[in-house]
Design a protein around this motif. Structure first.
Motif, short mmCIF file in Angstrom:
data_model
loop_
_atom_site.label_atom_id
_atom_site.label_comp_id
_atom_site.label_asym_id
_atom_site.label_seq_id
_atom_site.Cartn_x
_atom_site.Cartn_y
_atom_site.Cartn_z
N TYR A 68 4.95 -14.43 0.12
CA TYR A 68 4.73 -13.04 -0.22
C TYR A 68 3.96 -12.32 0.89
CZ TYR A 68 2.66 -8.98 -2.60
OH TYR A 68 2.25 -7.72 -2.94
N VAL A 69 2.90 -12.96 1.35
CA VAL A 69 2.08 -12.37 2.43
C VAL A 69 2.93 -12.17 3.68
CG1 VAL A 69 0.08 -12.72 3.91
CG2 VAL A 69 -0.01 -13.41 1.50
N GLN A 70 3.76 -13.16 4.01
CA GLN A 70 4.60 -13.07 5.20
C GLN A 70 5.62 -11.95 5.08
OE1 GLN A 70 6.18 -17.02 5.28
NE2 GLN A 70 4.24 -17.95 5.93
N THR A 71 6.24 -11.82 3.91
CA THR A 71 7.24 -10.76 3.73
C THR A 71 6.59 -9.39 3.78
OG1 THR A 71 8.57 -12.26 2.38
CG2 THR A 71 9.10 -9.93 2.26
N VAL B 75 5.72 -4.18 6.80
CA VAL B 75 4.88 -3.24 7.53
C VAL B 75 5.38 -3.05 8.96
CG1 VAL B 75 2.56 -2.88 8.47
CG2 VAL B 75 2.85 -3.69 6.12
N GLN B 76 5.92 -4.12 9.54
CA GLN B 76 6.34 -4.09 10.94
C GLN B 76 7.73 -3.52 11.17
OE1 GLN B 76 5.86 -8.23 11.96
NE2 GLN B 76 3.62 -8.13 11.88
N MET C 212 9.47 -5.50 -3.46
CA MET C 212 9.94 -5.39 -2.08
C MET C 212 11.02 -4.32 -1.94
SD MET C 212 8.03 -7.21 -0.34
CE MET C 212 6.75 -8.40 -0.72
N MET C 213 11.91 -4.23 -2.93
CA MET C 213 12.97 -3.23 -2.86
C MET C 213 12.41 -1.82 -3.00
SD MET C 213 15.74 -5.38 -5.11
CE MET C 213 16.97 -4.09 -5.29
N MET C 214 11.41 -1.64 -3.85
CA MET C 214 10.80 -0.32 -3.97
C MET C 214 10.05 0.06 -2.70
SD MET C 214 9.55 0.02 -7.93
CE MET C 214 10.73 -0.08 -9.28
N GLU C 215 9.42 -0.92 -2.06
CA GLU C 215 8.74 -0.62 -0.79
C GLU C 215 9.75 -0.24 0.29
OE1 GLU C 215 5.47 -0.34 -0.20
OE2 GLU C 215 5.25 -0.59 -2.36
N LEU C 216 10.90 -0.91 0.29
CA LEU C 216 11.96 -0.53 1.24
C LEU C 216 12.45 0.88 0.96
CD1 LEU C 216 14.33 -3.63 1.69
CD2 LEU C 216 13.02 -2.45 3.48
#
Length: 460
Positions: A49-52, A57-58, A452-456
């Motif tokens: 999770y931390v890695q994704t 962010v990058q 993750m999809m909402m962040e995208l």
């Protein structure tokens, strides 16, 4: 003499006992190295999770548009000249199709706004085979593209070409592996992209939506209460000044109108029949991408599989045909693409109670393929691609954010990897095919994918 017989019996008994004990020890050792308890650590506490999150962010910002959106489209026939295993329905155990009911295609829409081009690819297959995705990563530079700029999906027909997946699981899903099939599909994708690049021109863009909730049902409803599915047909229309137009169509009905016992035919199931009709009446070109199909079944109407397909596709087409003339199109220059490499929990296929297969065994029988989430923005339309059968029960959760961002949202499955089913976390312990047999990566994937999809969606 009797004494010798007794000694012989004792010797045989001793040998048999030693063999049985050895077998028991072997089984226990095998289980010890092959099985482990389910890890139910909350996903926010896991390294993946931390890695994704760091990768998210990058992700780079998209450059400013230099022109309005331009697009071209084309398809390439990838029907093999010989019979192959049928992809879909493990009960067929690799049975070959013998009759071509429908030719199968790779379809591509290429878009650009003066920056790096992107491509939408639709495959008339069960899924986007991970082997094809790996081949495309190497060969896309031949057509001036990178994997990060390709949005790919499949129609999810269970009567299309198989033979594209090595390993035991691949054998069950798609029959015996044939590398020539992987090459043929990959060549077809590249051919469709080249043809699409040759007819790129400025386009105007519009969106349409049709309710078809009556055409689907929730397959896991028999196991207990469920939430509403996504029953909307979504349409993205692209139109050139010449009048030529393309329709990208997405719907969440499983393409399983051909049942498991009818594997003699190569067919695109209802999505193929739908696309053929749309290309006759509603657009110059059409491509279908399976939506959030992860727990949906089609409400079939008809006596034979062929009647069911004709009736199902015909009713969807009739609704679309009434909607397409009402779609308002306009010029736009917004075009952006994000690819997020997705970390996952260790493989968690459960075999006995809450005991799961260890990673080494899962990878040995399935393979180890990378997975990603994709986001593509075309004007005020956003496509989110998932590497799985993604449950339609999640789609309504995205509606408030989509309204806030003023975008029309498409969520599709099978974007180039395959990790099984992602269904609501509350169903994790239900004894259904979707929630147990096909949940390959453990608990909390529903919440993890949604986050993750909402962040995208926010980022694009």
């Amino acid at each position: 003499m009797a004494n010798k017989q007794r000694k012989g019996i004792k010797r045989v008994f001793s040998i048999v006992l030693k063999v049985l004990l050895g077998l028991v020890v072997f089984i226990l050792l095998f289980l010890a190295v092959s099985l482990a308890p389910v890890d139910d650590t909350p996903y926010q506490q896991m390294p993946y999770y931390v890695q994704t999150k760091q990768r998210l962010v990058q992700l780079p910002a998209s450059p400013a548009a230099k022109t309005g959106i331009q697009a071209g489209w084309a398809k390439a026939n990838i029907t093999p000249p010989y019979t192959t295993p049928t992809g879909g329905y493990g009960v067929r155990r690799g049975k070959h199709w013998h009759v071509v009911s429908d030719s199968i295609f790779a379809r591509a829409i290429v878009l650009n706004n003066g920056n790096e081009p992107v491509a939408v690819v639709g495959l008339d297959l069960l899924i986007t085979p991970p082997t094809v995705a790996e081949a495309l990563k190497k060969r896309l530079p031949e057509v001036g593209l990178r994997w990060e700029n390709v949005y790919i999906g499949a129609i999810h027909s269970h009567n299309s070409v198989g033979g594209w997946a090595p390993g035991l699981v691949g054998q069950l899903i798609a029959g015996g592996y044939d590398e020539k099939i992987v090459t043929r599909i990959t060549d077809g994708v590249l051919d469709a992209i080249r043809k699409a690049q040759a007819n790129v021109a400025p386009v105007q863009i519009g969106y349409g939506q049709i309710d078809a909730t009556d055409h689907i049902y929730n397959r896991i409803g028999k196991s207990g209460p469920t939430r509403p599915l996504d029953g909307n047909v979504r349409l993205l229309k692209l139109q050139k000044a010449s009048g030529e137009s393309a329709l990208l169509c997405s719907f969440a009905g499983h393409a399983t109108l051909f049942d498991g016992g009818n594997g003699d035919y190569l067919s695109r199931d209802y999505p193929g029949s739908l696309v053929d009709r749309l290309e006759k009446k509603s657009a110059s070109f059409a491509v279908f991408l399976a939506g959030a199909v992860g727990s949906t079944g089609p409400e079939s109407r008809g006596v034979t599989d062929f009647q069911e397909i004709r009736n199902y596709a015909g009713d969807l087409a009739a609704r679309i045909e009434r909607t397409v003339p009402k779609i308002q199109i306009k010029s736009d220059s917004t075009l952006a693409m994000l690819t997020l490499p997705l970390g996952l929990r260790e493989p968690h296929p459960r075999v006995i109670g809450n005991w799961r297969v260890r990673p080494w065994l899962f990878y040995a029988i399935y393979g180890d393929y990378p997975s990603e989430l994709k986001a593509l923005r075309i004007g005020n339309n956003v496509l989110l691609g998932t590497p799985c059968d993604y449950s339609g029960e999640f789609v309504t959760d995205f509606a408030p954010l989509a309204r806030q961002k003023n975008v029309n949202l498409f969520i599709t499955s099978f974007d180039g990897g395959y990790i099984g089913y992602v269904t609501p976390d509350a169903y994790y312990d239900r004894p259904t095919y979707e929630t147990r047999d096909m949940n390959w990566f453990g608990p909390y994937n529903g919440a993890y994918f949604e986050e993750m999809m909402m962040e995208l969606l926010k980022k694009i």
